[in-house]
Design a protein around this motif. Structure first.
Motif, mmCIF file in Angstrom:
data_model
loop_
_atom_site.group_PDB
_atom_site.id
_atom_site.type_symbol
_atom_site.label_atom_id
_atom_site.label_comp_id
_atom_site.label_asym_id
_atom_site.label_seq_id
_atom_site.Cartn_x
_atom_site.Cartn_y
_atom_site.Cartn_z
ATOM 1 N N MET A 269 1.197 -1.186 0.004
ATOM 2 C CA MET A 269 0.054 0.061 0.004
ATOM 3 C C MET A 269 0.769 1.029 0.106
ATOM 4 O O MET A 269 0.428 2.329 -0.612
ATOM 5 C CB MET A 269 -0.938 -0.035 1.303
ATOM 6 N N ASN A 270 2.144 1.093 0.768
ATOM 7 C CA ASN A 270 2.786 2.241 0.770
ATOM 8 C C ASN A 270 3.328 2.832 -0.424
ATOM 9 O O ASN A 270 3.310 4.093 -0.825
ATOM 10 C CB ASN A 270 4.116 1.862 1.641
ATOM 11 N N LYS A 271 3.764 1.918 -1.471
ATOM 12 C CA LYS A 271 3.953 2.325 -2.933
ATOM 13 C C LYS A 271 2.959 2.998 -3.876
ATOM 14 O O LYS A 271 3.233 3.776 -4.389
ATOM 15 C CB LYS A 271 4.641 0.870 -3.539
ATOM 16 N N GLY A 272 1.761 2.514 -3.367
ATOM 17 C CA GLY A 272 0.766 3.402 -3.918
ATOM 18 C C GLY A 272 0.483 4.620 -3.211
ATOM 19 O O GLY A 272 0.228 5.763 -4.191
ATOM 20 N N LEU A 273 0.488 5.030 -2.151
ATOM 21 C CA LEU A 273 0.755 6.175 -1.475
ATOM 22 C C LEU A 273 2.003 7.001 -2.085
ATOM 23 O O LEU A 273 1.862 8.151 -2.349
ATOM 24 C CB LEU A 273 0.815 6.215 -0.162
ATOM 25 N N GLU A 274 3.095 6.452 -2.235
ATOM 26 C CA GLU A 274 4.139 6.971 -2.997
ATOM 27 C C GLU A 274 3.775 7.477 -4.169
ATOM 28 O O GLU A 274 4.468 8.500 -4.801
ATOM 29 C CB GLU A 274 5.234 6.148 -2.815
ATOM 30 N N VAL A 275 3.060 6.558 -4.910
ATOM 31 C CA VAL A 275 2.989 6.976 -6.541
ATOM 32 C C VAL A 275 2.054 8.344 -6.596
ATOM 33 O O VAL A 275 2.485 9.405 -7.255
ATOM 34 C CB VAL A 275 2.165 6.015 -7.220
ATOM 35 N N ILE A 276 1.103 8.355 -5.547
ATOM 36 C CA ILE A 276 0.174 9.780 -5.381
ATOM 37 C C ILE A 276 1.002 10.809 -4.887
ATOM 38 O O ILE A 276 0.918 11.922 -5.576
ATOM 39 C CB ILE A 276 -1.064 9.416 -4.381
ATOM 40 N N GLU A 277 1.940 10.441 -4.054
ATOM 41 C CA GLU A 277 2.884 11.612 -3.432
ATOM 42 C C GLU A 277 3.758 12.198 -4.674
ATOM 43 O O GLU A 277 3.896 13.444 -4.693
ATOM 44 C CB GLU A 277 3.641 11.006 -2.555
ATOM 45 N N ALA A 278 4.096 11.160 -5.561
ATOM 46 C CA ALA A 278 5.115 11.626 -6.583
ATOM 47 C C ALA A 278 4.324 12.401 -7.496
ATOM 48 O O ALA A 278 4.806 13.274 -8.290
ATOM 49 C CB ALA A 278 5.697 10.559 -7.168
ATOM 50 N N ARG A 279 3.327 12.208 -7.900
ATOM 51 C CA ARG A 279 2.336 12.581 -8.960
ATOM 52 C C ARG A 279 2.035 14.089 -8.511
ATOM 53 O O ARG A 279 2.399 15.038 -9.345
ATOM 54 C CB ARG A 279 1.064 11.872 -9.090
ATOM 55 N N TRP A 280 1.970 14.426 -7.422
ATOM 56 C CA TRP A 280 1.652 15.864 -6.954
ATOM 57 C C TRP A 280 3.238 16.602 -6.647
ATOM 58 O O TRP A 280 3.252 17.945 -7.192
ATOM 59 C CB TRP A 280 0.914 15.828 -5.646
ATOM 60 N N LEU A 281 3.895 16.044 -6.001
ATOM 61 C CA LEU A 281 5.609 16.628 -5.876
ATOM 62 C C LEU A 281 6.071 17.005 -7.196
ATOM 63 O O LEU A 281 6.680 18.294 -7.282
ATOM 64 C CB LEU A 281 6.374 15.779 -5.077
ATOM 65 N N PHE A 282 5.906 16.217 -8.059
ATOM 66 C CA PHE A 282 6.781 16.351 -9.239
ATOM 67 C C PHE A 282 5.832 16.846 -10.431
ATOM 68 O O PHE A 282 6.404 16.684 -11.635
ATOM 69 C CB PHE A 282 7.608 15.368 -9.689
ATOM 70 N N ASN A 283 4.557 17.204 -10.217
ATOM 71 C CA ASN A 283 3.627 17.387 -11.365
ATOM 72 C C ASN A 283 3.448 16.491 -12.619
ATOM 73 O O ASN A 283 3.826 16.783 -13.705
ATOM 74 C CB ASN A 283 3.802 18.804 -11.709
ATOM 75 N N LEU A 284 3.285 15.366 -12.121
ATOM 76 C CA LEU A 284 3.597 14.090 -13.302
ATOM 77 C C LEU A 284 2.065 13.523 -13.572
ATOM 78 O O LEU A 284 1.188 13.794 -12.686
ATOM 79 C CB LEU A 284 4.521 12.888 -12.893
ATOM 80 N N LEU A 285 1.943 13.005 -14.784
ATOM 81 C CA LEU A 285 0.538 12.297 -15.150
ATOM 82 C C LEU A 285 0.962 10.751 -14.632
ATOM 83 O O LEU A 285 2.200 10.354 -14.471
ATOM 84 C CB LEU A 285 0.713 12.253 -16.566
ATOM 85 N N PRO A 286 -0.161 10.208 -13.969
ATOM 86 C CA PRO A 286 0.133 8.709 -13.492
ATOM 87 C C PRO A 286 0.824 8.104 -14.513
ATOM 88 O O PRO A 286 1.539 7.030 -14.036
ATOM 89 C CB PRO A 286 -1.418 8.157 -13.233
ATOM 90 N N GLU A 287 0.884 7.997 -15.772
ATOM 91 C CA GLU A 287 1.311 6.943 -16.921
ATOM 92 C C GLU A 287 2.977 7.467 -16.817
ATOM 93 O O GLU A 287 3.751 6.527 -17.443
ATOM 94 C CB GLU A 287 0.799 7.069 -17.984
#
Ligand code: NDP
Length: 292
Positions: free
Chosen positions: A214-232
């Protein structure tokens, strides 16, 4: 001298941050310490680091903390609102958000509104309100320096690349204690086993979240916002050794990685010292021949 407020000083990140600060007392000063319920450790830390303010979240413990610190020039507060208020003080330069879960959100908003640099460990803040937090940080010209090791790695890889947006980022995951187990075996795992992470020594919630991934899922969301990226643009790969903390792939196809031994004091120190790298003595130097 940078003056630091540590929200959640009695936790895993909080204690390691105090280690870093103690090793660099000529650079960092503790201004505020906050805890939830662990009054004994908070009192011990307050006596050792002499902050200007301490906050115990659990209001019923206020008197005990106040009495224990009555002979020191330390102001004692209690309650969640005091945690939100303590980051507004003029004397605070950096707020390390190391509380766990949703509780970190309002103090982080308060710190951003008051133009404090954020050293962000509390990933849940970005998970529940990434859009709001990044917008507020931009409006208030506040830097958010990630502490999570993967996000610190991405942040470090992006230094000097402001004109080179990433094609994608690659977050590494150790796979946790249950990597390789099949579904039948997973039915029998215990909480104690889940709490034994193979590489990292962390607080209970994040250790369980790592075991379930689950932590990795949270980190994907965290990265999406911190670095302004698209999920893909965010990929996750398993890297059991936890030496490569994460990577950035650029549009020319080259990849930058940040590596280090798995010790959270390294990303904590990087975030507190940023933009300067500070000499560390706690980490054995990495030798390639140690790799299997
Ligand atoms: P811990 O559980 O070890 O520590 C949490 C801290 O927050 C403690 O000081 C606790 O106080 C305090 N706290 C918890 N709830 C409240 C509340 N409601 N009000 C006030 N204070 C509260 O967590 P970690 O240090 O492991 O993690 C902190 C954050 O950093 C999490 O968001 C985690 O995901 C993130 N993180 C942690 C890493 C790690 O290596 N530990 C790595 C990367 C990210 P007390 O104990 O006194 O009750």
């Amino acid at each position: 001298m940078k003056r630091i407020a540590i929200l959640g000083s009695t936790g895993s990140i909080g204690c390691q941050a105090l280690d870093v600060i103690e090793n660099h007392s000529q650079r960092f000063e503790v201004e505020v310490l906050t805890a939830g319920k662990n009054k004994d450790l908070l009192i011990e830390q307050a006596i050792r680091f002499n902050p200007r303010h301490v906050v115990i979240g659990e209001e019923s413990m206020y008197k005990d903390v106040r009495d224990a610190l009555s002979s020191f020039p330390i102001m004692v507060h209690s309650g969640y609102q005091s945690i939100i208020d303590c980051v507004t003080m003029k004397s605070v330069d950096i707020v390390l958000t190391a509380m766990v879960g949703f509780s970190g959100l309002l103090p982080t908003i308060s710190a951003i509104k008051n133009h404090k640099t954020i050293a962000l460990a509390n990933k849940e803040t970005m998970v529940v309100a990434g859009s709001l937090i990044t917008r507020m940080a931009a409006d208030n010209k506040v830097d958010i320096i990630p502490v999570d090791s993967e996000h610190s790695a991405i942040f470090q890889c992006l230094q000097g690349e402001s004109n080179n947006p990433p094609e994608k980022i690659i977050l590494t995951a150790s796979g946790g204690p249950f990597r390789g187990k099949n579904l039948k075996e997973l039915e029998k795992v215990t909480c104690d086993e889940a709490l034994k992470h193979p590489n990292w020594n962390m607080g209970n919630k994040i250790t369980i979240d790592s075991a379930t991934l689950m932590n990795k899922g949270l980190e994907v969301i965290e990265a999406r916002w911190l670095f302004n990226l698209l999920p893909e643009q965010i990929e996750v790969i398993i890297h059991p050794q936890s030496i490569i903390h994460s990577m950035v792939q650029f549009t020319d196809g080259s990849i930058k990685a940040q590596m280090g031994l798995p010790d959270m004091r390294l990303p904590i120190q990087y975030a507190l010292g940023y933009p300067q790298r500070i000499k560390s003595d706690f980490l054995p130097r990495f030798l390639l021949f140690l790799l299997p």
